[in-house]
Motif scaffolding. Structure first.
Motif, PDB file in Angstrom:
ATOM      1  N   ALA A 155       0.832  -1.207   0.000  1.00 47.82           N
ATOM      2  CA  ALA A 155       0.000   0.000   0.000  1.00 47.82           C
ATOM      3  C   ALA A 155       0.864   1.253   0.000  1.00 47.82           C
ATOM      4  O   ALA A 155       0.561   2.230  -0.695  1.00 47.82           O
ATOM      5  CB  ALA A 155      -0.924  -0.005   1.225  1.00 47.82           C
ATOM      6  N   ASN A 156       1.929   1.253   0.771  1.00 46.55           N
ATOM      7  CA  ASN A 156       2.832   2.406   0.794  1.00 46.55           C
ATOM      8  C   ASN A 156       3.537   2.585  -0.542  1.00 46.55           C
ATOM      9  O   ASN A 156       3.736   3.706  -1.014  1.00 46.55           O
ATOM     10  CB  ASN A 156       3.864   2.256   1.906  1.00 46.55           C
ATOM     11  CG  ASN A 156       3.269   2.460   3.293  1.00 46.55           C
ATOM     12  OD1 ASN A 156       2.149   2.961   3.427  1.00 46.55           O
ATOM     13  ND2 ASN A 156       3.997   2.059   4.317  1.00 46.55           N
ATOM     14  N   GLN A 157       3.934   1.479  -1.149  1.00 43.11           N
ATOM     15  CA  GLN A 157       4.594   1.559  -2.451  1.00 43.11           C
ATOM     16  C   GLN A 157       3.663   2.198  -3.481  1.00 43.11           C
ATOM     17  O   GLN A 157       4.045   3.139  -4.199  1.00 43.11           O
ATOM     18  CB  GLN A 157       4.996   0.159  -2.926  1.00 43.11           C
ATOM     19  CG  GLN A 157       6.094  -0.491  -2.093  1.00 43.11           C
ATOM     20  CD  GLN A 157       6.342  -1.933  -2.516  1.00 43.11           C
ATOM     21  OE1 GLN A 157       5.530  -2.546  -3.203  1.00 43.11           O
ATOM     22  NE2 GLN A 157       7.475  -2.470  -2.090  1.00 43.11           N
ATOM     23  N   MET A 158       2.452   1.697  -3.541  1.00 41.68           N
ATOM     24  CA  MET A 158       1.501   2.199  -4.527  1.00 41.68           C
ATOM     25  C   MET A 158       1.178   3.667  -4.296  1.00 41.68           C
ATOM     26  O   MET A 158       1.188   4.493  -5.221  1.00 41.68           O
ATOM     27  CB  MET A 158       0.228   1.343  -4.479  1.00 41.68           C
ATOM     28  CG  MET A 158      -0.839   1.735  -5.496  1.00 41.68           C
ATOM     29  SD  MET A 158      -2.045   2.926  -4.834  1.00 41.68           S
ATOM     30  CE  MET A 158      -2.900   1.891  -3.653  1.00 41.68           C
ATOM     31  N   LEU A 159       0.916   4.047  -3.040  1.00 42.55           N
ATOM     32  CA  LEU A 159       0.506   5.418  -2.747  1.00 42.55           C
ATOM     33  C   LEU A 159       1.682   6.383  -2.842  1.00 42.55           C
ATOM     34  O   LEU A 159       1.491   7.550  -3.198  1.00 42.55           O
ATOM     35  CB  LEU A 159      -0.149   5.483  -1.372  1.00 42.55           C
ATOM     36  CG  LEU A 159      -1.556   4.874  -1.351  1.00 42.55           C
ATOM     37  CD1 LEU A 159      -2.037   4.657   0.071  1.00 42.55           C
ATOM     38  CD2 LEU A 159      -2.538   5.760  -2.104  1.00 42.55           C
ATOM     39  N   ALA A 160       2.885   5.930  -2.546  1.00 44.63           N
ATOM     40  CA  ALA A 160       4.053   6.786  -2.736  1.00 44.63           C
ATOM     41  C   ALA A 160       4.190   7.153  -4.213  1.00 44.63           C
ATOM     42  O   ALA A 160       4.510   8.300  -4.558  1.00 44.63           O
ATOM     43  CB  ALA A 160       5.318   6.090  -2.239  1.00 44.63           C
ATOM     44  N   MET A 161       3.941   6.195  -5.089  1.00 45.30           N
ATOM     45  CA  MET A 161       4.003   6.483  -6.531  1.00 45.30           C
ATOM     46  C   MET A 161       2.873   7.423  -6.947  1.00 45.30           C
ATOM     47  O   MET A 161       3.062   8.305  -7.793  1.00 45.30           O
ATOM     48  CB  MET A 161       3.959   5.179  -7.333  1.00 45.30           C
ATOM     49  CG  MET A 161       5.257   4.374  -7.247  1.00 45.30           C
ATOM     50  SD  MET A 161       5.328   2.948  -8.355  1.00 45.30           S
ATOM     51  CE  MET A 161       4.211   1.815  -7.527  1.00 45.30           C
ATOM     52  N   ARG A 162       1.691   7.267  -6.358  1.00 42.97           N
ATOM     53  CA  ARG A 162       0.600   8.204  -6.665  1.00 42.97           C
ATOM     54  C   ARG A 162       0.961   9.626  -6.222  1.00 42.97           C
ATOM     55  O   ARG A 162       0.620  10.602  -6.897  1.00 42.97           O
ATOM     56  CB  ARG A 162      -0.693   7.766  -5.973  1.00 42.97           C
ATOM     57  CG  ARG A 162      -1.363   6.560  -6.603  1.00 42.97           C
ATOM     58  CD  ARG A 162      -2.768   6.409  -6.055  1.00 42.97           C
ATOM     59  NE  ARG A 162      -3.441   5.250  -6.610  1.00 42.97           N
ATOM     60  CZ  ARG A 162      -4.720   4.950  -6.382  1.00 42.97           C
ATOM     61  NH1 ARG A 162      -5.440   5.725  -5.591  1.00 42.97           N
ATOM     62  NH2 ARG A 162      -5.272   3.890  -6.920  1.00 42.97           N
ATOM     63  N   VAL A 163       1.618   9.745  -5.087  1.00 42.42           N
ATOM     64  CA  VAL A 163       2.051  11.068  -4.638  1.00 42.42           C
ATOM     65  C   VAL A 163       3.024  11.666  -5.654  1.00 42.42           C
ATOM     66  O   VAL A 163       2.921  12.849  -6.013  1.00 42.42           O
ATOM     67  CB  VAL A 163       2.703  10.991  -3.242  1.00 42.42           C
ATOM     68  CG1 VAL A 163       3.301  12.355  -2.860  1.00 42.42           C
ATOM     69  CG2 VAL A 163       1.683  10.571  -2.192  1.00 42.42           C
ATOM     70  N   LEU A 164       3.965  10.869  -6.137  1.00 43.75           N
ATOM     71  CA  LEU A 164       4.935  11.353  -7.116  1.00 43.75           C
ATOM     72  C   LEU A 164       4.254  11.724  -8.429  1.00 43.75           C
ATOM     73  O   LEU A 164       4.674  12.670  -9.107  1.00 43.75           O
ATOM     74  CB  LEU A 164       6.007  10.291  -7.353  1.00 43.75           C
ATOM     75  CG  LEU A 164       6.947  10.029  -6.167  1.00 43.75           C
ATOM     76  CD1 LEU A 164       7.790   8.774  -6.412  1.00 43.75           C
ATOM     77  CD2 LEU A 164       7.862  11.229  -5.931  1.00 43.75           C
ATOM     78  N   VAL A 165       3.216  10.996  -8.800  1.00 43.02           N
ATOM     79  CA  VAL A 165       2.449  11.346 -10.005  1.00 43.02           C
ATOM     80  C   VAL A 165       1.794  12.714  -9.823  1.00 43.02           C
ATOM     81  O   VAL A 165       1.901  13.603 -10.667  1.00 43.02           O
ATOM     82  CB  VAL A 165       1.382  10.275 -10.315  1.00 43.02           C
ATOM     83  CG1 VAL A 165       0.427  10.765 -11.408  1.00 43.02           C
ATOM     84  CG2 VAL A 165       2.042   8.974 -10.745  1.00 43.02           C
ATOM     85  N   ASN A 166       1.110  12.907  -8.707  1.00 46.42           N
ATOM     86  CA  ASN A 166       0.391  14.163  -8.475  1.00 46.42           C
ATOM     87  C   ASN A 166       1.328  15.321  -8.162  1.00 46.42           C
ATOM     88  O   ASN A 166       0.914  16.479  -8.202  1.00 46.42           O
ATOM     89  CB  ASN A 166      -0.622  13.994  -7.355  1.00 46.42           C
ATOM     90  CG  ASN A 166      -1.866  13.248  -7.805  1.00 46.42           C
ATOM     91  OD1 ASN A 166      -1.888  12.699  -8.908  1.00 46.42           O
ATOM     92  ND2 ASN A 166      -2.899  13.236  -6.994  1.00 46.42           N
ATOM     93  N   ALA A 167       2.579  15.029  -7.846  1.00 42.23           N
ATOM     94  CA  ALA A 167       3.553  16.105  -7.641  1.00 42.23           C
ATOM     95  C   ALA A 167       3.676  16.970  -8.883  1.00 42.23           C
ATOM     96  O   ALA A 167       3.979  18.166  -8.806  1.00 42.23           O
ATOM     97  CB  ALA A 167       4.913  15.515  -7.265  1.00 42.23           C
ATOM     98  N   PHE A 168       3.403  16.396 -10.059  1.00 43.14           N
ATOM     99  CA  PHE A 168       3.492  17.139 -11.316  1.00 43.14           C
ATOM    100  C   PHE A 168       2.367  18.166 -11.470  1.00 43.14           C
ATOM    101  O   PHE A 168       2.326  18.873 -12.469  1.00 43.14           O
ATOM    102  CB  PHE A 168       3.449  16.169 -12.505  1.00 43.14           C
ATOM    103  CG  PHE A 168       4.737  15.431 -12.738  1.00 43.14           C
ATOM    104  CD1 PHE A 168       5.664  15.884 -13.662  1.00 43.14           C
ATOM    105  CD2 PHE A 168       5.027  14.277 -12.035  1.00 43.14           C
ATOM    106  CE1 PHE A 168       6.855  15.207 -13.877  1.00 43.14           C
ATOM    107  CE2 PHE A 168       6.214  13.587 -12.247  1.00 43.14           C
ATOM    108  CZ  PHE A 168       7.130  14.053 -13.173  1.00 43.14           C
ATOM    109  N   SER A 169       1.477  18.268 -10.482  1.00 46.36           N
ATOM    110  CA  SER A 169       0.377  19.226 -10.567  1.00 46.36           C
ATOM    111  C   SER A 169       0.858  20.668 -10.573  1.00 46.36           C
ATOM    112  O   SER A 169       0.148  21.555 -11.035  1.00 46.36           O
ATOM    113  CB  SER A 169      -0.603  19.021  -9.397  1.00 46.36           C
ATOM    114  OG  SER A 169      -1.198  17.750  -9.452  1.00 46.36           O
ATOM    115  N   ASP A 170       2.058  20.932 -10.052  1.00 47.46           N
ATOM    116  CA  ASP A 170       2.579  22.294 -10.075  1.00 47.46           C
ATOM    117  C   ASP A 170       4.113  22.252 -10.131  1.00 47.46           C
ATOM    118  O   ASP A 170       4.733  21.209  -9.885  1.00 47.46           O
ATOM    119  CB  ASP A 170       2.109  23.100  -8.867  1.00 47.46           C
ATOM    120  CG  ASP A 170       2.201  24.605  -9.124  1.00 47.46           C
ATOM    121  OD1 ASP A 170       1.620  25.058 -10.129  1.00 47.46           O
ATOM    122  OD2 ASP A 170       2.840  25.314  -8.349  1.00 47.46           O
ATOM    123  N   LEU A 171       4.699  23.391 -10.454  1.00 46.31           N
ATOM    124  CA  LEU A 171       6.126  23.474 -10.746  1.00 46.31           C
ATOM    125  C   LEU A 171       7.040  22.950  -9.638  1.00 46.31           C
ATOM    126  O   LEU A 171       7.980  22.200  -9.928  1.00 46.31           O
ATOM    127  CB  LEU A 171       6.491  24.918 -11.092  1.00 46.31           C
ATOM    128  CG  LEU A 171       7.966  25.186 -11.392  1.00 46.31           C
ATOM    129  CD1 LEU A 171       8.429  24.393 -12.602  1.00 46.31           C
ATOM    130  CD2 LEU A 171       8.196  26.678 -11.629  1.00 46.31           C
TER     131      LEU A 171
END
Length: 775
Positions: A630-646
């Motif tokens: 669960a941490n692996q998957m959600l850590a990657m989701r956080v990194l994906v959404n990090a691209f929401s702003d500069l």
């Protein structure tokens, strides 16, 4: 002393993205560096005009700093020096842009470069928490490294007493002997220290994210603190044309002139961020800003811009002040690019851009045949809805929005009820009016914003996350049968479903060209109520410790995941504190974090220079093979959404090699983790598609595709690979990698000839056909 009025003198167009740095060189020339990966030399022409005479190319990422390096033994004509987010420093020939030196040694983005008082000595600083001293006369010698800061070093200068000073995101300034020995650490600033400048032979100035400027002696005594800005101060410069004065700029969209410690002039620009400021020998002020424009301001009436230009500038500033607080069509005006983005060619036929023009937002579409951007129409906000229902075509709706698509044509009505799914309503609107499928996310976000949806509507037993397909909160599970009612904002069809989908969704997916992809994707949807309950449950397990929270605090943290809710900045600190929970109970905290960082102001605080680099390292540590799935998957989701702003985008790109290594090292991946990994690689491919260092990314994508079993994840991986294949300078090398990988190549050929009825498999077939054509 009396400071004369400053007015606009010249507007220099040429960069396609933010101008992050400006500097001066000999003969009143200007240097500028940009997120568009180039630097430019502007030569004065006539009384007040400037012409771009050289463009310096060679970096694979944003140009973050620039300076003029005076003549030395090895380079008697001097050098134009640039630093970049690709971790390198490049020295160019001033006249023709030829690359003469490349310095490698920093392990993260280079954020300042400046010449020493000693001939041939270059100073640099970096996000890797160090500064370096280079001998350009002997580029093969090892640089002297100044180590001691705990976060990014934003600036380095040489003081009048021949010592070095460095400014850091750890909120301190350090003084150093020339042999690299630390002298002292100066404290006082309460946030990241962004810039330094020599004020006199005995003093220097610092500026900070705490919106203050401090005056220091060379021995480290703080003589004074000056206040005037209302937000971060990014850059500071003394003014040769006005003795005993200095100039600052920052996130409040202003340039300020200071004399004797007082802010005596304010120049407001029609932008949100003024990234950099410098001054010419004649006293003129040069700025680089978030709209991609270099501007020159002067105190000399003979160099004022013409009346029409001045009037237009003043009108833009006035409109910006009003519009910066407004939202149009669900988009905050101050966050949209100006018309200068239309100087950059589109990537694919039909690609759209939203562009700020005054107080309006216009939509443009790229025509590959004509090589031009064509205006489609205005994006208008709806009038405030009245209480109760509104009748439209014999039915009652909570809202009936007006959307202006084309000049001269009446607005199109968009009816919506709060019980509807905004993605479904957006898809229906697009089909009804025969609009391009790429409008889907824009229309859906327009609905979410203007309908002020605090929470998204529920499915049968609570809203179903299209990536988990479940109404209860089980972030790591990938075994439950999944049905999706929401339209996937990326593909325009169900993100992944084992059930049949509507004919309209199939049509949408089969008609769309997927490659190359030109926009970042993100994970938007979640069950906030379920996250709240899980956080409460885990909080009770913490007990009465420093890391436990009240119910009200937990509720405020969860509200950070709502795009339109207000929040107290202290709640960000609470979220950071909650991220320190034990890894066994961390996953709901990661989930609310990935929702929160979609918001610009939160993204900036989570990924600032002080907290961000260590946070990214922590996320990568959660991808270790022995961590919870669960941490692996959600850590990657956080990194994906990090691209929401500069800020988030920059840090993930800076850590891209570690990101790719972590994905390759992951062992068993559930379906949700596969989708997260593929989405992360897709965002990286969009960012790096046209760069020269993307071959390793192609290798990583091929490696993941050979391990993926989930159809949606496989599709996203194909789009990522196809985007690189279509746009990379190393197209032939990537072609070879694909063809030589027998497992992947055989599947591509097989999928090309299949005729599936399932919409998800149809997407894979279409994408495979596009990739094979590129081969």
């Amino acid at each position: 002393m009396a400071i004369p009025d400053y007015k606009l003198s010249a507007v220099l167009y040429g960069h396609s993205l933010d101008v992050r740095c400006v500097a001066t060189t000999k003969e009143y020339c200007i240097l500028s560096g940009s997120r568009d990966r180039t630097a430019k030399l502007w030569h004065p022409e006539g009384v007040k005009d400037f012409v771009n005479v050289v463009t310096y190319k060679g970096h694979n990422n944003f140009v973050s700093c620039v300076c003029w390096f005076p003549p030395c033994e090895a380079f008697p004509d001097g050098l134009v020096i640039t630093g970049s987010n690709d971790n390198t420093i490049i020295g160019y020939n001033l006249q023709d842009g030829t690359i003469l030196i490349t310095l490698k040694g920093h392990e993260n983005a280079v954020c300042s470069v400046s010449p020493s008082q000693d001939s041939g000595i270059l100073m640099s600083s970096s996000w890797d928490s160090t500064a370096k001293i280079w001998n350009v006369n002997n580029i093969h010698s090892e640089p002297l490294t100044l180590k001691g800061h705990q976060a990014a070093v934003w600036s380095i200068i040489e003081l009048g007493n021949s010592t070095y000073a460095t400014a850091s995101a750890d909120k301190t300034i350090k003084l150093w002997k020339k042999n690299g020995e630390s002298i002292s650490t100066l404290t006082g600033h309460t946030d990241c220290v962004r810039g330094l400048v020599v004020a006199s032979a005995e003093t220097f100035l610092s500026c900070s994210n705490d919106a203050s400027v401090r005056l220091w002696t060379n021995k480290g005594e703080c003589l004074n603190t000056y206040f005037g800005h209302s937000n971060y101060i990014y850059s500071i410069s003394t003014n040769p044309g006005l003795p005993n004065t200095f100039t600052t700029c920052g996130e409040d969209g202003t340039v300020r002139l200071w004399s004797s410690g007082d802010c005596v002039r304010e120049i407001r620009l029609p932008v949100q961020s003024v990234w950099s400021v410098t001054c010419l020998d004649n006293g003129d002020i040069v700025t680089g800003s978030s709209d991609g424009i270099v501007r020159v301001f002067t105190k000399d009436p003979t160099r004022y811009a013409d009346e029409a230009t001045l009037k237009n500038f003043e009108e833009e500033v006035a409109k910006m002040q009003i519009a910066s607080q407004q939202e149009i069509g669900g988009y905050k005006l101050s966050e949209l690019p100006g018309p200068e983005v239309l100087l950059q060619a589109g990537k694919t036929d039909g690609q759209t851009k939203l562009v700020r023009q005054g107080t309006n937002v216009k939509c443009y579409s790229w025509s590959a045949a004509d090589s031009t951007w064509n205006e489609i129409g205005d994006v208008l906000g709806a009038n405030p809805p009245s209480e109760g229902k509104t009748m439209y075509q014999g039915k009652e709706y909570d809202f009936v929005f007006s959307v202006d698509i084309k000049d001269g044509a009446p607005p199109i009505k968009l009816p919506f009820n709060k019980t509807e799914d905004p993605w479904v309503a957006a898809q229906a609107f697009i089909h009804k009016h025969d609009l391009p499928q790429v409008y889907l996310e824009q229309v859906a976000n327009f609905i979410i914003t203007n309908a002020k949806l605090d929470t998204l509507p529920a499915a049968s037993n609570g809203f179903a996350d299209p990536f988990t397909g479940e109404t209860r909160y089980v972030p790591g599970s990938g075994t439950t049968a999944r049905t999706v009612n929401a339209i996937d904002p990326f593909t325009g069809s169900g993100a992944y479903t084992t059930s049949a989908v509507s004919a309209s969704s199939i049509a949408a997916s089969t008609e769309k060209h997927f490659i190359p992809h030109d926009a970042y994707i993100r994970f938007n949807q979640a069950n906030l109520k379920a996250i709240y309950e899980k956080l409460k449950e885990f909080n009770s397990k913490i007990g009465d410790t420093m890391n436990s929270f009240t119910d009200e605090q937990i509720e405020n943290i969860v509200k950070l995941g709502e795009l339109n809710s207000s929040f107290n900045p202290e709640t960000i600190s609470l979220l950071k504190k909650m991220l320190e929970w034990p890894k066994e109970i961390l996953f709901p905290v990661l989930d609310v974090t990935r929702l929160a960082i979609r918001r610009k102001e939160i993204n900036g605080q989570i990924f600032d220079a002080a907290y961000g680099p260590n946070f990214v390292k922590y996320l990568l540590s959660l991808l270790n093979p022995d961590n919870l799935p669960a941490n692996q998957m959600l850590a990657m989701r956080v990194l994906v959404n990090a691209f929401s702003d500069l800020p988030g985008e920059m840090l993930v790109l800076a850590a891209r090699e570690s990101v790719m290594h972590s994905i390759i090292c992951l062992n068993q991946l559930g379906n949700n983790a596969q989708i997260a990994a593929a989405s992360l690689l897709l965002n990286l491919s969009v960012a790096l598609a046209q760069q020269t260092d993307n071959v390793d990314l192609a290798d990583c994508i091929v490696h993941l595709l050979n391990r993926i079993t989930d159809n949606e994840a496989y599709f996203r991986g194909l789009v990522a690979l196809g985007t690189l294949l279509a746009e990379s300078p190393h197209k032939l090398l990537i072609q070879t990698k694909i063809v030589s990988n027998t497992q992947l190549h055989n599947r591509l050929k097989k999928d090309c000839t299949s005729a599936p009825t399932d919409s998800n498999l149809k997407k894979i077939t279409t994408c495979s056909q596009e990739i094979v054509k590129l081969l």
